[in-house]
Design an enzyme around this catalytic site. Structure first.
Site, PDB file in Angstrom:
ATOM      1  N   ASP A   1      -9.480  -0.860  -3.310  1.00 30.09           N
ATOM      2  CA  ASP A   1     -10.760  -0.146  -3.286  1.00 30.09           C
ATOM      3  C   ASP A   1     -11.092   0.511  -4.624  1.00 30.09           C
ATOM      4  O   ASP A   1     -11.878   1.427  -4.675  1.00 30.09           O
ATOM      5  CB  ASP A   1     -10.725   0.922  -2.185  1.00 30.09           C
ATOM      6  CG  ASP A   1      -9.662   1.978  -2.445  1.00 30.09           C
ATOM      7  OD1 ASP A   1      -8.888   1.824  -3.409  1.00 30.09           O
ATOM      8  OD2 ASP A   1      -9.614   2.968  -1.689  1.00 30.09           O
ATOM      9  N   ASN A   2     -10.474   0.048  -5.704  1.00 29.71           N
ATOM     10  CA  ASN A   2     -10.781   0.682  -6.989  1.00 29.71           C
ATOM     11  C   ASN A   2     -10.604  -0.324  -8.130  1.00 29.71           C
ATOM     12  O   ASN A   2      -9.871  -1.307  -8.008  1.00 29.71           O
ATOM     13  CB  ASN A   2      -9.897   1.916  -7.200  1.00 29.71           C
ATOM     14  CG  ASN A   2      -8.435   1.537  -7.283  1.00 29.71           C
ATOM     15  OD1 ASN A   2      -7.930   1.201  -8.357  1.00 29.71           O
ATOM     16  ND2 ASN A   2      -7.744   1.532  -6.146  1.00 29.71           N
TER      17      ASN A   2
ATOM     18  N   ARG B   1     -13.297   2.033   9.885  1.00 30.85           N
ATOM     19  CA  ARG B   1     -13.380   0.652   9.369  1.00 30.85           C
ATOM     20  C   ARG B   1     -12.028  -0.037   9.212  1.00 30.85           C
ATOM     21  O   ARG B   1     -11.968  -1.262   9.122  1.00 30.85           O
ATOM     22  CB  ARG B   1     -14.105   0.630   8.011  1.00 30.85           C
ATOM     23  CG  ARG B   1     -13.332   1.385   6.938  1.00 30.85           C
ATOM     24  CD  ARG B   1     -14.180   1.738   5.729  1.00 30.85           C
ATOM     25  NE  ARG B   1     -13.376   2.540   4.792  1.00 30.85           N
ATOM     26  CZ  ARG B   1     -13.099   3.828   4.968  1.00 30.85           C
ATOM     27  NH1 ARG B   1     -13.560   4.484   6.021  1.00 30.85           N
ATOM     28  NH2 ARG B   1     -12.361   4.479   4.104  1.00 30.85           N
TER      29      ARG B   1
ATOM     30  N   LYS C   1       0.832   3.422   5.913  1.00 31.04           N
ATOM     31  CA  LYS C   1      -0.050   2.296   6.251  1.00 31.04           C
ATOM     32  C   LYS C   1       0.724   0.997   6.456  1.00 31.04           C
ATOM     33  O   LYS C   1       0.392   0.197   7.335  1.00 31.04           O
ATOM     34  CB  LYS C   1      -1.125   2.114   5.167  1.00 31.04           C
ATOM     35  CG  LYS C   1      -2.242   3.135   5.280  1.00 31.04           C
ATOM     36  CD  LYS C   1      -3.409   2.774   4.381  1.00 31.04           C
ATOM     37  CE  LYS C   1      -4.604   3.657   4.726  1.00 31.04           C
ATOM     38  NZ  LYS C   1      -5.747   3.393   3.831  1.00 31.04           N
TER      39      LYS C   1
ATOM     40  N   CYS D   1     -13.659 -14.481 -22.384  1.00 31.67           N
ATOM     41  CA  CYS D   1     -12.856 -13.689 -21.444  1.00 31.67           C
ATOM     42  C   CYS D   1     -11.637 -13.117 -22.163  1.00 31.67           C
ATOM     43  O   CYS D   1     -10.873 -13.854 -22.794  1.00 31.67           O
ATOM     44  CB  CYS D   1     -12.395 -14.540 -20.265  1.00 31.67           C
ATOM     45  SG  CYS D   1     -11.324 -13.606 -19.134  1.00 31.67           S
TER      46      CYS D   1
ATOM     47  N   ASP E   1       0.865  -1.177   0.000  1.00 37.40           N
ATOM     48  CA  ASP E   1       0.000   0.000   0.000  1.00 37.40           C
ATOM     49  C   ASP E   1       0.903   1.228   0.000  1.00 37.40           C
ATOM     50  O   ASP E   1       1.859   1.290   0.776  1.00 37.40           O
ATOM     51  CB  ASP E   1      -0.921   0.009   1.238  1.00 37.40           C
ATOM     52  CG  ASP E   1      -2.131   0.917   1.075  1.00 37.40           C
ATOM     53  OD1 ASP E   1      -1.953   2.057   0.595  1.00 37.40           O
ATOM     54  OD2 ASP E   1      -3.247   0.496   1.422  1.00 37.40           O
TER      55      ASP E   1
ATOM     56  N   CYS F   1     -15.730   5.056  -2.455  1.00 39.80           N
ATOM     57  CA  CYS F   1     -16.270   4.860  -1.116  1.00 39.80           C
ATOM     58  C   CYS F   1     -16.399   6.147  -0.327  1.00 39.80           C
ATOM     59  O   CYS F   1     -17.324   6.336   0.449  1.00 39.80           O
ATOM     60  CB  CYS F   1     -15.438   3.788  -0.416  1.00 39.80           C
ATOM     61  SG  CYS F   1     -14.849   4.107   1.197  1.00 39.80           S
TER      62      CYS F   1
ATOM     63  N   CYS G   1     -13.659 -12.723 -16.325  1.00 38.60           N
ATOM     64  CA  CYS G   1     -14.734 -13.581 -16.837  1.00 38.60           C
ATOM     65  C   CYS G   1     -16.083 -12.999 -16.413  1.00 38.60           C
ATOM     66  O   CYS G   1     -17.081 -13.130 -17.114  1.00 38.60           O
ATOM     67  CB  CYS G   1     -14.609 -15.000 -16.285  1.00 38.60           C
ATOM     68  SG  CYS G   1     -13.245 -15.966 -16.935  1.00 38.60           S
TER      69      CYS G   1
END
Lengths: 75, 271
Positions: free
Chosen positions: B129-130, B72, B85, B244, B61, B187, B173
């Site tokens: 998160d993306n 959270r 982080k 795919c 990260d 978010c 897929c």
């Protein structure tokens, strides 16, 4: 057929089950493990727990102040 | 390798399980898991994998802890605001379990750095998160043939799926490419129930442990969706697709490419 011995006297529940399992993992399936355990909680719990996990309890022999449990590894 | 007296006690509840035992615990201790994203999903995953005795945990990260994360992202505490982080998570992992070796990757995942990192691990947890990051991890894991757990959350809904590249359905897929730019709010703008990533991230850690041990049935070829509001878990079958673009027979994606920035692009955004 090989018989391995492990002394678990003085090891409280449930740590004696953990150690019995570890000792069983070291014997081949079909071979026998002899475990020495204390009277009281250990002799009440250990055979039941090991039996429930699929191992074969061959006999429980009372010694002086403790027990000797003979188990055949099935799994 | 044999377990020490302290390890026998620490991992006794694992060892006692028939499917784990001493051999399984030793396997966990010699396993390596990479967690990409140390946010809501990565937090519980890191804590549980550390507690379980996964021997090497990689943390990737490039962000620092922000006050808005703490609702959270439970691996980070109030005193960590402003810290990197990876450093914050590393200290919690070490505090829980000094057996664990932590490898810190204080970078954003990119096409030019992710493959060489991923190939060092046995399993990857996509806790990003993306969408650009999710496609990047999916593609990199496919090219490196490393199994991973996809997880995603928004508001009150979460989903996860385990991918064994080349064998089971991959993320593409199900979702061939990026959604149109404005269809999914990040978010920070949409909101998220704090405990939601706790549920999904914990399930991802479960999948990692199962896969490392080779026990049970992995959550492959199906997407598990969870709604916190209705408490519905649904397992939606999702097999491999011949169209795919990554793992199908006529794949058009043959090299790893970035599909956009993996960190939030909006100026001043703290999502």
């Amino acid at each position: 057929m090989l018989t391995t011995k492990v002394d678990l006297r003085g090891v409280p529940c449930p740590l004696n089950l953990v150690k019995a399992k570890l000792a069983l993992e070291k014997v081949a399936v079909g071979d026998i493990l002899e475990i020495e355990i204390d009277d009281g909680e250990p002799i009440r719990n250990l055979p039941v727990s090991l039996g429930r996990q699929g191992q074969e309890i061959l006999e429980t022999v009372e010694q002086q102040g403790y027990f000797c449990l003979r188990i055949r590894r099935r799994l | 390798m044999s377990l020490t007296e302290e390890q026998i006690q620490r991992y006794s509840r694992n060892i006692i399980l028939e499917q784990i035992g001493g051999a399984g615990q030793e396997k966990l201790l010699s396993s390596k898991v990479l967690i990409v994203g140390l946010g809501g999903l990565g937090s519980p995953a890191a804590l549980y994998l550390a507690a379980a005795g996964v021997g090497t945990i990689g943390l990737l990260d490039g962000d620092q802890v922000d006050l808005t994360n703490l609702q959270r992202q439970i691996v980070h505490h109030t005193r960590d605001v402003g810290k990197r982080k990876v450093a914050s998570a590393r200290s919690k992992i070490k505090a829980i379990n000094p057996d664990v070796t932590v490898r810190s990757h204080d970078v954003w995942a990119r096409a030019d750095n992710i493959r060489e990192i991923i190939r060092e691990y046995d399993f990857v947890i996509d806790a990003t998160d993306n969408f650009p990051a999710k496609f990047l991890i999916n593609d990199a894991c496919y090219f490196e043939r490393v199994a991973f757990s996809h997880g995603g959350i928004l508001q009150f809904e979460g989903q996860l799926m385990t991918v064994i590249p080349g064998e089971t359905a991959c993320y593409r897929c199900l979702f061939p490419g990026l959604p149109p730019g404005d269809t999914v709010a990040p978010c920070g703008q949409a909101g998220v129930l704090g405990v939601l990533p706790g549920v999904i991230g914990s399930l991802q850690a479960t999948e990692a442990i199962k896969q490392l041990l080779g026990i049970g049935e992995p959550l492959t070829d199906s997407l598990l969706t969870y709604s916190a509001l209705t408490m519905d878990f649904r397992k939606v079958p999702a097999g491999r697709r011949s169209e795919c673009p990554l793992c199908g027979p006529n794949a058009t994606i043959t090299t790893l490419m970035d599909e956009g920035r993996v960190s939030c692009q909006r100026k001043g955004c703290k999502c």
